[in-house]
Design an enzyme around this catalytic site. Structure first.
Site, PDB file in Angstrom:
ATOM      1  CB  CYS A  75      -0.905  -0.039   1.227  1.00 21.77           C
ATOM      2  SG  CYS A  75      -1.773   1.494   1.586  1.00 21.77           S
ATOM      3  CB  CYS A  78       0.572   1.536   4.135  1.00 22.11           C
ATOM      4  SG  CYS A  78      -1.179   1.101   4.141  1.00 22.11           S
TER       5      CYS A  78
END
Length: 151
Positions: A75, A78
């Site tokens: 991600c 992230c």
């Protein structure tokens, strides 16, 4: 215009549809100097909340307020959030426990908290109910949230 909106939304959160990248997982494992601790489901039960003992109520097991970063190695938002969470862990070392949970490895925890977009940050005060925030945050936003919610 729809493409711009899609890109802007994609920069703040990822859905859990992609597969993890093994190389990225290895990089995360190799970084042992981080103050943010990775939690397994078993560790979550002993350090945060034992949902098997208390299935219908929140009973916090921790000694300090906590912040949990639900993330995935694939991600992008992230990855942008990880160093900010690390800075928060350093700033509040000894005052707030900062953890991370890989949603691909700990699917039970992700499901328990209804994680559908990542990063998702769970703020757990010593008293009261935890609060969830979805999407990437800058240092200032996250620092403010920690001081307001975790007092």
């Amino acid at each position: 215009m729809a493409l711009v909106f899609g890109l802007a939304f994609g920069a703040s959160a990822c859905s859990q549809q992609k597969q993890p990248n093994t190389e990225q997982q290895q990089q995360v494992k190799e970084n042992k100097t981080m103050k943010v601790k990775e939690l397994t489901t078993e560790e979550f039960k002993s350090k945060v909340m034992d949902f098997e003992k208390h299935p219908s109520e929140w009973v916090f097991e921790g000694e300090r307020p906590a912040l949990i970063d639900f993330y995935a190695t694939w991600c992008g938002p992230c990855k942008m959030t990880a160093p900010i969470v690390e800075q928060i862990a350093e700033k509040y070392d000894g005052k707030v426990d900062v953890y991370k949970v890989d949603v691909d490895k700990e699917q039970q925890l992700a499901a328990m908290f209804g994680i559908q977009s990542i990063p998702s940050l769970l703020f757990i005060p010593l008293k009261g109910e935890p609060q969830m925030s979805v999407g990437a945050m800058g240092f200032g936003q996250l620092d403010s949230a920690v001081t307001e919610i975790l007092k």
